[in-house]
Design a protein around this motif. Structure first.
Motif, mmCIF file in Angstrom:
data_model
loop_
_atom_site.group_PDB
_atom_site.id
_atom_site.type_symbol
_atom_site.label_atom_id
_atom_site.label_comp_id
_atom_site.label_asym_id
_atom_site.label_seq_id
_atom_site.Cartn_x
_atom_site.Cartn_y
_atom_site.Cartn_z
ATOM 1 N N PRO A 77 0.825 -1.216 0.000
ATOM 2 C CA PRO A 77 0.000 0.000 0.000
ATOM 3 C C PRO A 77 0.855 1.262 0.000
ATOM 4 C CG PRO A 77 -0.699 -1.542 1.723
ATOM 5 C CD PRO A 77 0.624 -2.007 1.218
ATOM 6 N N ILE A 78 0.263 2.350 -0.471
ATOM 7 C CA ILE A 78 0.911 3.666 -0.462
ATOM 8 C C ILE A 78 0.003 4.630 0.280
ATOM 9 C CG2 ILE A 78 1.805 5.568 -1.871
ATOM 10 C CD1 ILE A 78 2.254 3.552 -4.123
ATOM 11 N N ALA A 79 0.553 5.362 1.226
ATOM 12 C CA ALA A 79 -0.220 6.330 1.999
ATOM 13 C C ALA A 79 0.498 7.666 2.018
ATOM 14 C CB ALA A 79 -0.430 5.839 3.425
ATOM 15 N N LYS A 80 -0.272 8.731 2.178
ATOM 16 C CA LYS A 80 0.306 10.073 2.276
ATOM 17 C C LYS A 80 -0.023 10.655 3.644
ATOM 18 C CE LYS A 80 1.269 14.154 -0.428
ATOM 19 N NZ LYS A 80 1.085 14.830 -1.713
ATOM 20 N N PHE A 81 1.007 11.219 4.279
ATOM 21 C CA PHE A 81 0.890 11.794 5.618
ATOM 22 C C PHE A 81 0.943 13.312 5.470
ATOM 23 C CE2 PHE A 81 2.327 13.255 9.697
ATOM 24 C CZ PHE A 81 1.890 12.334 10.635
ATOM 25 N N HIS A 82 -0.205 13.970 5.678
ATOM 26 C CA HIS A 82 -0.283 15.424 5.556
ATOM 27 C C HIS A 82 -0.143 16.053 6.940
ATOM 28 C CE1 HIS A 82 -2.041 15.047 1.456
ATOM 29 N NE2 HIS A 82 -2.638 13.987 1.968
ATOM 30 N N SER A 83 0.880 16.870 7.150
ATOM 31 C CA SER A 83 1.038 17.598 8.410
ATOM 32 C C SER A 83 0.112 18.808 8.397
ATOM 33 C CB SER A 83 2.488 18.047 8.593
ATOM 34 O OG SER A 83 3.328 16.931 8.743
ATOM 35 N N LEU A 84 -0.721 18.921 9.444
ATOM 36 C CA LEU A 84 -1.725 19.989 9.490
ATOM 37 C C LEU A 84 -1.404 21.048 10.535
ATOM 38 C CD1 LEU A 84 -4.924 17.755 9.239
ATOM 39 C CD2 LEU A 84 -3.653 18.837 7.388
ATOM 40 N N GLY A 85 -0.212 20.995 11.118
ATOM 41 C CA GLY A 85 0.170 22.002 12.111
ATOM 42 C C GLY A 85 -0.066 21.514 13.529
ATOM 43 N N THR A 86 0.349 22.330 14.496
ATOM 44 C CA THR A 86 0.234 21.966 15.904
ATOM 45 C C THR A 86 -1.071 22.475 16.471
ATOM 46 O OG1 THR A 86 2.623 22.076 16.154
ATOM 47 C CG2 THR A 86 1.316 22.172 18.170
ATOM 48 N N THR A 87 -1.766 21.594 17.126
ATOM 49 C CA THR A 87 -3.024 21.978 17.758
ATOM 50 C C THR A 87 -3.164 21.272 19.089
ATOM 51 O OG1 THR A 87 -5.416 21.900 17.570
ATOM 52 C CG2 THR A 87 -4.228 20.173 16.458
ATOM 53 N N SER A 88 -3.755 21.940 20.056
ATOM 54 C CA SER A 88 -3.907 21.357 21.373
ATOM 55 C C SER A 88 -5.093 20.419 21.448
ATOM 56 C CB SER A 88 -4.085 22.474 22.407
ATOM 57 O OG SER A 88 -5.192 23.264 22.059
ATOM 58 N N PHE A 117 -14.767 30.111 11.209
ATOM 59 C CA PHE A 117 -13.483 30.620 11.698
ATOM 60 C C PHE A 117 -13.093 29.751 12.890
ATOM 61 C CE2 PHE A 117 -10.471 34.162 11.881
ATOM 62 C CZ PHE A 117 -9.954 34.025 13.157
ATOM 63 N N GLU A 118 -12.001 29.009 12.759
ATOM 64 C CA GLU A 118 -11.590 28.043 13.773
ATOM 65 C C GLU A 118 -10.221 28.427 14.344
ATOM 66 O OE1 GLU A 118 -10.853 24.245 12.080
ATOM 67 O OE2 GLU A 118 -10.705 23.210 14.013
ATOM 68 N N LEU A 119 -10.140 28.566 15.651
ATOM 69 C CA LEU A 119 -8.885 28.919 16.304
ATOM 70 C C LEU A 119 -8.085 27.650 16.566
ATOM 71 C CD1 LEU A 119 -7.192 31.258 17.448
ATOM 72 C CD2 LEU A 119 -8.261 30.799 19.678
ATOM 73 N N ILE A 120 -6.979 27.491 15.836
ATOM 74 C CA ILE A 120 -6.147 26.290 15.959
ATOM 75 C C ILE A 120 -5.188 26.409 17.139
ATOM 76 C CG2 ILE A 120 -4.455 24.834 14.773
ATOM 77 C CD1 ILE A 120 -7.163 24.735 13.469
ATOM 78 N N LYS A 121 -4.647 27.606 17.321
ATOM 79 C CA LYS A 121 -3.634 27.812 18.367
ATOM 80 C C LYS A 121 -3.743 29.249 18.861
ATOM 81 C CE LYS A 121 1.420 27.933 19.005
ATOM 82 N NZ LYS A 121 2.724 27.853 18.308
ATOM 83 N N SER A 122 -3.730 29.417 20.171
ATOM 84 C CA SER A 122 -3.715 30.769 20.736
ATOM 85 C C SER A 122 -2.277 31.110 21.137
ATOM 86 C CB SER A 122 -4.679 30.849 21.927
ATOM 87 O OG SER A 122 -4.366 29.849 22.870
ATOM 88 N N GLY A 123 -2.100 32.178 21.924
ATOM 89 C CA GLY A 123 -0.753 32.567 22.345
ATOM 90 C C GLY A 123 -0.317 33.869 21.710
ATOM 91 N N LYS A 124 0.994 34.112 21.733
ATOM 92 C CA LYS A 124 1.531 35.371 21.207
ATOM 93 C C LYS A 124 1.264 35.518 19.708
ATOM 94 C CE LYS A 124 5.254 36.069 24.595
ATOM 95 N NZ LYS A 124 6.709 36.242 24.787
ATOM 96 N N LYS A 125 1.347 34.417 19.004
ATOM 97 C CA LYS A 125 1.130 34.452 17.551
ATOM 98 C C LYS A 125 0.063 33.406 17.208
ATOM 99 C CE LYS A 125 3.741 34.525 13.187
ATOM 100 N NZ LYS A 125 5.086 34.364 12.593
ATOM 101 N N PRO A 126 -1.224 33.763 17.323
ATOM 102 C CA PRO A 126 -2.292 32.769 17.126
ATOM 103 C C PRO A 126 -2.339 32.253 15.683
ATOM 104 C CG PRO A 126 -3.112 34.777 18.166
ATOM 105 C CD PRO A 126 -1.754 35.085 17.647
#
Length: 691
Positions: free
Chosen positions: A225-236, A323-332
């Motif tokens: 099989p062949i699979a693709k792994f898509h990185s979607l960023g860091t989320t809590s 509008f979905e907030l993925i990450k908050s902090g200094k640079k949301p």
């Protein structure tokens, strides 16, 4: 006429009174494809959603089915088509009395990209994929065990429904977003199914950390099989649990070039601050824009950068968004989902299907043509049909003319005859591209009729190459890929580019005004970026081809198979090396045709011009060719040009008489070896033999 079973058999169910209690699987389908009895459960897939239903005694029963019926708006008078994808997986299409497919229900929560709360969708489709056939996937996050134990668990239902579970460990090819490939071992331990050896190397190369979100997409099943792994960023937290709101674009968003966020949303998620600061805004394609987040009077707004984002997305007044907030902090970091929303409470909102269908019952006088439903024309064909269409079924295709809103007899009559259409049958058309339809034919038993065995046709003669829009009969993915087979010519090395058959490029959506990028993969799963473009009457791979050719040691005369894995803005193709002028009947360049009256009258046989040109058979002077039959007997024939034709001349009559060929006999002409003295094999069935 001989037939073969369809690769993905269908059955058909009209919806009658009492349907909420369940529906019967046709007896013929049970006997032929389910060994006389259905499984205990099945997964029904429609759009980006899936439903688990129970099966008892050849009947889909109310447990699960009732929910499917309610969420897809089933009513008496509708029609439902079930397409078998795996032992327990069916893709389902629902048709209204208008004969058009009903729009899909949105996934839970009203957002086309939000996943269910368990964070995976075992049989869902990739909403961002451009492939004619979408791939199964799930969405999750990197857990601590992925780093500590050096393995990645796959949801068991996902693994089972997509044929990944086997008794022994086996290899999988895992690709990242940069199209780099790793070999990993997958297997079962206890109740878990996971990627093991090779996973740590992948994880380290992609710098994955706990909490990183990813999408795991199965590109190809089968032995490897062949699979693709898509990185979607860091989320809590998972996408379904992130803070978000749903709204529409207001006039001020366009006039003042900013977007106000709800005050309560901004306050509760730490987005209010005294000064301005940067935020990263992503779209559904994971593209990013820097925007300024700040306070204006009583509003918290996206300021500088919003206009660039809005214009890039082509947003207009009234467009719905989430509008979905993925990450908050200094640079949301936030994600902007544009689509059809009216608030999460509206779970019955719908979206158009990616590959819309229409259905046609076969009545008297059907040989004269059939009408395209008015609703389908208005919604998907801009109110008027194209001038022609390609109908595909099994490994064959037919070109039919369209006049106004009607498929005309020209081409349709041949399709009907070769697929055995009769009054009482039902035909389903699935739109793959503007002018390409995959067709399923259902008998009165409600089961799909077997497909006709590939036959000679004028289509193949004009194409020149192997069936340019045929399906790969050796392919293991659920949906087969278009391909052609040819040989490396001297120009491929001298000019550093590779021509693609123009009919193949057109029919698969590769032709565009400007040049664009394609990913080309070899048999070792290595990837190259190549430029795809048109030069005069040719369509070719250009910049990047030389690097690929040298890395694979390609030489003049090498046979290859070019398989289109994915179309769209950035197509992906696989280049299979088949050796040097192999005598393998399945892989050598060939065409299929029938004996015409001129073959007997003029004592010569014309070769398709594109076939002759692309395989080096055109020359200024006549030359000898060796022509073999199925018994490996050989005849010397003269190959030469007569006017606009490349023909077999002297020697053809002796071959034809020895074989007893008659008008209408089918044959396959296979080029075994090119060069100064070509060798070809002539496979034929005389008209007296069984086809």
């Amino acid at each position: 006429m001989k037939t073969i079973p369809p690769k993905n058999p269908h059955f058909f169910k009209p919806i009658h009174e009492g349907f909420k209690n369940g529906v019967n699987i046709p007896t013929a389908f049970l006997a032929k494809y389910l060994k006389g009895q259905g499984p205990k459960f099945a997964i029904l897939r429609r759009g980006d959603r899936s439903w688990r239903v129970k099966i008892s005694g050849g009947r889909i029963i109310a447990d699960g089915w009732e929910k499917f019926g309610a969420e897809n708006g089933l009513n008496v008078g509708d029609f439902v088509v079930f397409r078998k994808e795996g032992d327990r997986v069916f893709d389902v299409s629902v048709f209204e009395p208008s004969l058009c497919e009903r729009d899909w229900p949105l996934p839970h929560g009203g957002c086309p990209v939000t996943q269910p709360s368990n964070n995976f969708c075992s049989a869902a489709r990739d909403t961002t994929s451009t492939s004619p056939a979408d791939h199964p996937y799930f969405v999750s996050t990197i857990k601590s065990y992925c780093l500590k134990r050096q393995e990645l668990y796959l949801p068991m239902e996902f693994a089972m429904s997509n044929g990944l579970v086997a008794e022994e460990k086996r290899e999988m090819i895992l690709r990242d977003d940069k199209e780099r490939s790793w070999s990993v071992v997958m297997g079962r331990v206890g109740n878990n199914f996971s990627l093991r050896q090779g996973w740590q190397s992948f994880q380290m190369a992609n710098d994955l950390k706990e909490g990183d979100a990813y999408k795991f997409e199965l590109i190809k099943s089968g032995k490897t099989p062949i699979a693709k792994f898509h990185s979607l960023g860091t989320t809590s937290s998972s996408s379904a649990e992130n803070p978000h709101f749903v709204a529409t674009i207001k006039p001020y968003c366009l006039r003042k070039s900013h977007l106000n966020l709800p005050l309560e949303f901004a306050r509760s998620n730490g987005l209010m601050a005294e000064g301005k600061r940067e935020m990263i805004l992503r779209d559904d394609k994971e593209r990013s824009w820097p925007v300024v987040l700040g306070t204006m009077g009583k509003h918290v707004s996206l300021l500088r950068g919003w206009q660039a984002f809005r214009m890039a997305k082509g947003l207009k007044e009234g467009d719905a968004y989430k509008f979905e907030l993925i990450k908050s902090g200094k640079k949301p970091i936030a994600k902007f989902h544009s689509g059809h929303f009216s608030g999460e409470e509206d779970s019955m909102k719908t979206i158009p299907p990616k590959n819309p269908h229409f259905i046609k019952p076969i009545h008297q006088a059907f040989k004269n043509g059939v009408d395209i439903p008015t609703a389908f024309l208005a919604k998907y064909l801009k109110g008027q049909g194209p001038k022609f269409a390609i109908l595909r079924r099994g490994d064959r295709s037919w070109r039919v003319k369209i006049g106004g809103a009607r498929i005309l007899a020209d081409g349709w009559e041949k399709f009907a005859a070769e697929n055995g259409l009769n009054v009482g049958d039902v035909v389903v058309f699935r739109q793959e591209r503007d002018t390409v339809f995959d067709v399923s034919v259902f008998e009165p038993s409600l089961c799909e009729r077997d497909c006709p065995v590939p036959q000679p046709s004028k289509k193949f003669r004009s194409a020149g190459m192997v069936e340019p829009i045929a399906r790969d009969t050796t392919s293991t993915p659920p949906a087969d890929h278009p391909y052609f087979v040819s040989t490396i010519k001297s120009y491929c090395l001298r000019k550093s580019h590779l021509y693609l058959p123009l009919v193949f490029a057109r029919s698969n959506g590769l032709v565009a005004k400007g040049k664009r990028e394609m990913i080309l993969i070899d048999d070792k799963e290595r990837s190259w970026s190549v430029v795809l473009g048109r030069e005069a009457n040719h369509f070719s791979l250009q910049h990047g081809w030389e690097s690929f050719q040298m890395a694979n040691g390609l030489k003049e005369g090498d046979v290859y198979k070019f398989e289109l894995i994915k179309s769209g803005e950035k197509p992906i193709a696989k280049f299979h090396s088949l050796g040097t002028t192999s005598s393998s009947s399945a892989e050598n360049p060939h065409f299929v045709a029938t004996i015409k009256p001129y073959c007997l009258r003029k004592s010569q046989l014309y070769l398709p011009l594109e076939f002759a040109r692309s395989n080096g058979l055109m020359a200024e002077e006549k030359r000898e060719m060796i022509l073999r039959d199925d018994k490996e007997r050989s005849w010397p024939v003269v190959l030469g040009t007569m006017g606009r034709h490349v023909s077999l001349l002297r020697g053809w009559q002796a071959f034809r008489m020895a074989k007893g060929l008659k008008e209408g006999d089918a044959y396959k002409f296979e080029l075994i070896k090119s060069g100064k003295k070509p060798i070809a094999k002539f496979h034929c069935h005389s008209s007296g033999e069984e086809d």
